[in-house]
Design an enzyme around this catalytic site. Structure first.
Site: not given
Ligand code: GLN
Ligand code: ZN
Length: 756
Positions: A16, A114, A431, A484, A599, A666, A695, A727
């Site tokens: 949500e 990350k 990519i 893709e 990848d 990246e 992004h 990416c």
């Protein structure tokens, strides 16, 4: 014994929050409506946790985007360029998270990295010399009060001072030490506010403590907490660690004035030994991370209770806890209606883990061996149905060492490929994925629900592919992709077609911001029964004379982005998957696909946090698994790989050892340090460091891309440099994609012209 969790997922059981936030970004939802959605999610979760009898219920684990960013904002770490936009607090926050391009200005987002060894990504707050760290936000107080208003006492969760200082990005001259005093003051203020509101416990998350620490780190850690703890009054402090053990600072933890210490008994290889050898501190609570916060398998009560028994027999006052935040597992099995019970009986998602904590609490207080709950749990670990495939096991056993080596060697291949493809200098490519527009998703959904036939489904995707090829030719890219459109997710797509996998309907896990992934589950031995991507790639290639990249996901990423088995080794699992993908590579090649990208977006993900474990526990099988996939192709076939980050400065040799022909990664969001180490290490593989950040919706200008390329050329020789985004483009819109890629091609052309 009491029970605790470190944190809970927050996108909502049916995502949500994600949907509301995305609507808000589009201007289709007001800030108030978004806040209401968030409030509802928090309320539901607190009630759920409270109803299962959880003793330590977290608050402030909620986030609109990321907790590290929340902490930065809380403590006034807001660079001027964002403050200068003069947006609302919420929009300033989102500008830091996603960048902003509009009437108020044009700024890039914070870098994203990350989060330790997970697939969650945090925002890396940036601090310059002009920023004064001080408590300015109210989020933890508001959420604490919000829970209290519905009768629930919570334990506010805050990123700890040490982890915050270690993870900030310092862009001025000051270093962590220079901010220590201000940080101490700010956290002390925070504690006094929380204690004023009636908080009994506060949890400081210090996962950074599980890394290899230097003397200076430990000094800083002690300094911070000596300072912060000296002013604590009524409120008790839980110092929470996770993702490993705290071997470098265990004794400091014991000697500091914490009231509770959270240790990870799942990933912390040495946790047990530390407790055994050094004991624990009287008067402190040990929050024992015994329920795995990362996996989806049921807890093995027998093992867990044995740990709890031993802690109890040592007289340690123990709280039963999860090993890390439940952020990393899906919400609930209740949403899974299709998986047969014989499988789901073995799983526990976040909600089921709450039930496990409750059950463990009861069992730990009884002579449990005859308890039905204990016996039912034990029975689950006596064997699982449908998970053994002897032919797969045999194939893995037959792998020879020569299967890990591609011949001829790189330099010979490189020369052959230059001739074969005759690409212009600075070849441009993408990519793999192109925007997943509403029609693309609708087509997949309609097919999944049985509302359209397979041939209708395929026809639609073929049209999309044709459009995509034409689009790329118009833009002027050199190496094309099919886009893709058939993929929901780069791992799930393969998981669904491989034997040995189970997949879920709603088991989403947050990856970053509003982005979630739905990792498939590896249930049994993995194999491929038929080609998975060949038809799409062959069709796409038939539409163009330019090389079409076949697009696969590598074995390490498939494994790292799946929920893995725990009954066989990860090496074994990785090799099983590698053999399956290898068959696909060979089929693509046999069908005329001359460039194949494999990848490994998640290669770094499970890299052990401690350097001493890198090779022995990980790279020694991960790199061979990748090599196994492509070692069978011809010299002229060009193997690409892609990684979603540039943090491999320290493992550059291992990356080069993957022996791919081209690697894209990246680079746009990070400083270009990686380039130095590519140079220093004589990196042989050709490289495409991403020239802009996908992004973020902002469109990079030609000059900006050109500047990035010029910088790259200072370190990378021109014949090795590729030009590409950082990416896949699946999350981007069509207009910004066209504009960005046109600028990218223009920048590459400019460079070609000048170099001739
Ligand atoms: N080929 C994939 C894509 O473009 C790669 C995605 C990724 O690296 N996460 O979407
Ligand atoms: Zn990527």
């Amino acid at each position: 014994m009491r029970t605790s969790i470190i944190g809970y997922p927050r996108v909502g059981g049916l995502r949500e929050l994600k949907f509301a936030t995305e609507k808000y970004f589009k201007g289709d939802l007001s800030a108030d409506e978004l806040q209401n959605t968030a409030k509802q999610i928090r309320k539901n979760q607190w009630l759920l946790q409270s109803n299962t009898g959880l003793d330590f219920i977290p608050s402030n684990d909620f986030s609109f985007y990321d907790n590290m960013l929340d902490t930065a904002v809380l403590f006034h770490i807001i660079p001027k360029r964002y403050a200068d936009l003069k947006l609302s607090a919420l929009d300033t926050y989102f500008a830091m998270a996603r960048g902003y391009q509009g009437e108020a200005g044009d700024v890039k987002a914070f870098a994203m990295k990350k989060w330790f060894n997970t697939n969650y990504h945090y925002m890396v707050p940036e601090i310059d010399d002009d920023i004064e760290i001080k408590l300015v936000g109210t989020k933890p107080f508001d959420e604490f009060a919000e829970a209290k208003a519905i009768g629930i006492q919570t334990k506010p969760v805050i990123t700890g001072a040490f982890t915050l200082l270690k993870l900030l990005r310092y862009v001025g001259n000051k270093t962590a030490e220079d901010y220590a005093e201000a940080v101490i003051r700010s956290y002390a203020d925070l504690l006094s506010r929380l204690s004023g509101l009636g908080a009994e416990w506060v949890q400081f998350d210090e996962p950074y403590l599980v890394y290899d620490l230097t003397e200076a780190d430990i000094t800083l850690f002690e300094k911070l907490y000596n300072g912060i703890l000296s002013s604590k009054k009524d409120v008790r402090i839980l110092l929470q660690t996770y993702f490993g053990d705290v071997r470098d600072c265990y004794n400091s933890l014991l000697s500091l004035d914490f009231d509770g210490i959270g240790l990870d008994f799942m990933e912390g290889k040495e946790t047990w030994r530390l407790v055994e050898q050094n004991g624990f501190a009287d008067g402190k609570l040990l929050f024992a991370g015994v329920v795995n916060g990362k996996n989806i398998w049921k807890n093995q009560y027998e093992k867990t209770l044995a740990i709890l028994d031993s802690l109890q027999s040592k007289g340690i006052d123990t709280v039963i806890s999860t090993s890390c935040s439940l952020l990393h597992v899906p919400y609930t099995l209740k949403n899974e209606t299709r998986l047969p019970k014989k499988y789901t009986d073995h799983f526990a998602f976040a909600e089921e883990k709450l039930a496990e904590l409750a059950e463990l609490k009861v069992l730990s207080e009884r002579v449990y061996t005859q308890e039905p709950a204990f016996q039912a749990n034990r029975a689950l670990f006596e064997g699982r149905p449908d998970c053994n495939d002897p032919s797969v096991q045999e194939k893995v056993a037959k792998i020879r060492s020569s299967d890990f080596t591609r011949l001829p060697a790189f330099s010979e291949r490189e020369a052959l490929q230059k001739k074969e493809f005759a690409l212009p200098a600075f070849p441009t490519t993408t990519i793999g994925s192109f925007p997943q527009t509403a029609d693309v998703k609708a087509n997949r959904t309609a097919f999944r629900k049985g509302n359209i036939t397979e041939s209708e489904y395929v026809a639609f995707n073929r049209r999309k592919i044709a459009e995509c090829v034409e689009w790329q030719e118009e833009i002027g890219l050199d190496v094309l992709v099919h886009g893709e459109f058939e993929r929901n997710d780069m791992v799930e797509y393969f998981g669904e077609q491989l034997n040995g996998y189970l997949f879920t309907e709603k088991a989403w896990v947050q990856s970053y911001g509003t982005r979630c992934v739905k990792p498939p589950l590896i249930w049994g031995d993995v194999s491929r029964s038929k080609p998975m991507t060949v038809a799409w790639s062959v069709y796409a290639q038939s539409l163009t004379d330019k090389p079409m990249k076949g697009m696969l996901t590598g074995p390490v990423t498939i494994l790292n982005w799946s929920f893995p088995r725990e009954d066989i080794s990860v090496r074994e699992s990785a090799y099983q998957i590698a053999l399956a993908i290898r068959d696909e590579v060979l089929d693509l090649e046999a069908n005329g696909i001359r460039v194949i990208q494999i990848d490994e977006a998640a290669l770094r993900e499970k890299l052990p946090l401690r350097r001493s474990d890198w090779y022995s526990e990980y790279l020694d099988w991960a790199i061979p698994a990748f090599r196994l996939v492509h070692s069978g192709v011809k010299a002229e076939t060009q193997i690409h790989t892609h990684m979603c980050y540039s943090e491999f400065t320290d493992m550059i040799r291992a990356i080069d050892d993957m022996d791919a022909d081209v690697i894209t990664f990246e680079a746009s969001r990070s400083d270009l340090l990686i380039l130095d180490s590519l140079k220093e290490n004589n990196f042989k593989t050709e490289v495409g460091p991403g020239v802009y950040d996908i992004h973020s919706p902002r469109v990079p200008s030609v000059e900006e891309i050109r500047a990035a390329l010029d910088k790259m050329l200072e370190k990378i020789s021109p014949e090795k440099l590729w030009v590409n985004p950082d990416c896949g483009l699946k999350t981007r819109g069509v207009a910004e994609t066209t504009a960005s890629l046109k600028n990218l091609v223009a920048a590459a052309k400019e460079l070609r012209n000048e170099n001739h």
